[in-house]
Design an enzyme around this catalytic site. Structure first.
Site, PDB file in Angstrom:
ATOM      1  NE  ARG A 122     -11.102  -9.914  -1.679  1.00 45.16           N
ATOM      2  CZ  ARG A 122     -11.432  -8.979  -2.584  1.00 45.16           C
ATOM      3  NH1 ARG A 122     -11.767  -9.347  -3.818  1.00 45.16           N
ATOM      4  NH2 ARG A 122     -11.429  -7.708  -2.265  1.00 45.16           N
ATOM      5  CE  LYS A 143      -3.752  -1.947   2.854  1.00 46.41           C
ATOM      6  NZ  LYS A 143      -4.907  -1.703   1.977  1.00 46.41           N
TER       7      LYS A 143
END
Length: 458
Positions: free
Chosen positions: A313, A239
């Protein structure tokens, strides 16, 4: 019952000042009962009972003789949350009898508005206290659950990694007589949780699956699953700095799941619960999982890693599969899963996905009832095409289209098809200070989930 510091029992606050609670519709009638001097005071301050307004009323000696609180929705706890910071110091009690729902909202809102995260600084003294003639025990437990979420999310990662999250969950289990287990490190591979291990293996703090079990076998069984990414660098798909700054909050789903389980146990709802939290740190290291790898999952579905920053996820897939193996009547999961949900709905509305219309409607209705709103989003299955892989059964990401929808579709792949399931993509965060919503960690959808479970249990 020991009250939090922001409350005081009415018997201990014999000299509590009267707090008049009025909305705009009722202001004229209330004002008609007041003296000319109070009327002039109200006019001088242009007070009209607007939401989030507050005005001290003077006594003959110049000291406050009471106060008036302007509110909006009388059943919304946040309508009252400005009071603890806005009122003069002292003890305060409602000036008149309030309906039970209003009194409960006032009590909860006062607590939410009094919250402060003081773990790393000198706590400020409590300035204002709400005098309670008869404290609502459930409202106190709900406040504790909301504070639990805030505290967990606000705690920096050095003190809230997978190991510390385990300590919290284990302590809650012990306090309520629940069974607790943790599957850690290499044991995840031995017990067939390969996706959780793959995401968390690069951290110096071992990945783990936390499991809490409580309740009688004869009661309806609810599985509660929470994403516990205790810090998310993005992995090798790292990120940027501004995107990583608040990633201590990426275990916000786990915080919600833990707090909900604790609340169910505190209120002794006639339910059987299984709490599952895959707890990892998505770190960067020589053995970090890499873009393009194909990883195994508990169900045998192979997953190509399109992006290591779509890790939540991946760990939830193993946890949801395990939840399904317990044959619960209902599966709920909480996750700070996608920025796409925030783009679609903003920070205050969690995105709700469900494969069961009745379950989704029950959660939505509960949210409206307790003023903890959420918004249903579609499980639009044609968008599964965005998760197509040329080398595996499934990709963990792919297109930038409908990001929250495709993330939910990914999760659905790991839930047995006939099992009622709902997924909440929640922000778990306030970007700025508002009454009852201090900047930092926040419980969003938690009170609604509890209200729904309470209704189902009854």
């Amino acid at each position: 019952m020991k009250l939090p510091a922001c409350y005081v029992s009415a018997t201990e606050a014999a000299h509590a000042l009267p707090l008049h609670i009025v909305d705009r519709d009722g202001f004229a009638a209330w004002r008609a009962t007041q003296s000319d001097a109070i009327g002039a005071w109200l006019d001088a301050h242009a007070f009209d009972a607007s939401p989030c307004s507050c005005l001290a009323l003077p006594g003959s000696d110049g000291a406050p003789a009471g106060a008036i609180l302007g509110v909006g929705d009388m059943l919304d706890p946040c309508s009252y949350a400005h009071a603890p910071r806005a009122l003069p110091a002292g003890d305060w009690a409602p000036a008149s009898d309030l309906p039970a729902g209003t009194l409960r909202a006032l009590q909860l809102g006062w607590g939410l508005g009094s919250y402060a995260f003081d773990r790393y600084r000198t706590p400020k003294p409590v300035r204002t206290r709400l005098a309670l003639a008869d404290a609502d025990a459930e409202a106190l437990d709900v406040l504790t659950a909301c504070a639990r979420v805030r505290d967990l999310v606000n705690t920096p990662t050095q003190d809230m990694g997978p190991d510390q999250l385990e300590d919290v969950a284990r302590g809650i289990a012990q306090a309520h007589g629940a069974e607790f287990t943790a599957i850690t490190g290499g044991d995840l591979l031995e017990q067939n949780f390969p996706a959780i291990h793959a995401v968390g293996r690069a951290s110096h703090r071992a990945p783990r699956l936390l499991a809490l079990r409580w309740g009688e076998a004869s009661h309806p069984h609810v599985a509660i699953v929470g994403k516990g990414v205790c810090f998310d660098t993005g992995g090798l798909d790292i990120k940027p700095a501004d995107g990583m700054r608040n990633m201590k909050k990426d275990m916000g789903g786990a915080a919600h799941a833990i707090a909900l389980a604790e609340l169910v146990m505190a209120r002794k709802l006639p339910l059987r619960i299984t709490l599952l939290v895959p707890a990892v740190e998505n770190a960067i290291g020589p053995n970090a999982f890499r873009p393009g790898e194909v990883i195994a999952t508990r169900t045998g579905v192979s997953v190509e890693i399109d992006n290591t920053d779509a890790e939540g996820r991946v760990i939830l897939g193993d946890a949801l599969a395990y939840a399904g193996e317990q044959s619960p009547d209902l599966v709920l999961d909480f996750a700070t899963l996608t920025g796409a949900a925030r783009i679609a709905l903003g920070p205050d509305l969690p995105a709700l996905f469900s494969n069961d219309d009745a379950l989704a409607q029950a959660w939505l209705d509960a949210g409206m009832q307790v003023r903890d709103p959420l918004w249903r989003m579609p499980l639009w299955r044609p968008y599964l095409r965005y998760l197509t892989s040329k080398v595996a059964d499934l990709a963990n990401a792919g297109s930038k289209m409908a990001g929250s929808v495709t993330a939910a579709l990914y999760l659905e792949r790991f839930v047995p098809g006939d099992m009622p399931w709902a997924h909440l993509d929640t922000y778990a965060w306030n970007d700025s200070d508002r009454p009852g919503r201090p900047a930092g960690g926040e419980a969003l959808g938690l009170r609604a989930a509890f209200e729904m479970l309470k209704s189902r249990a009854s």
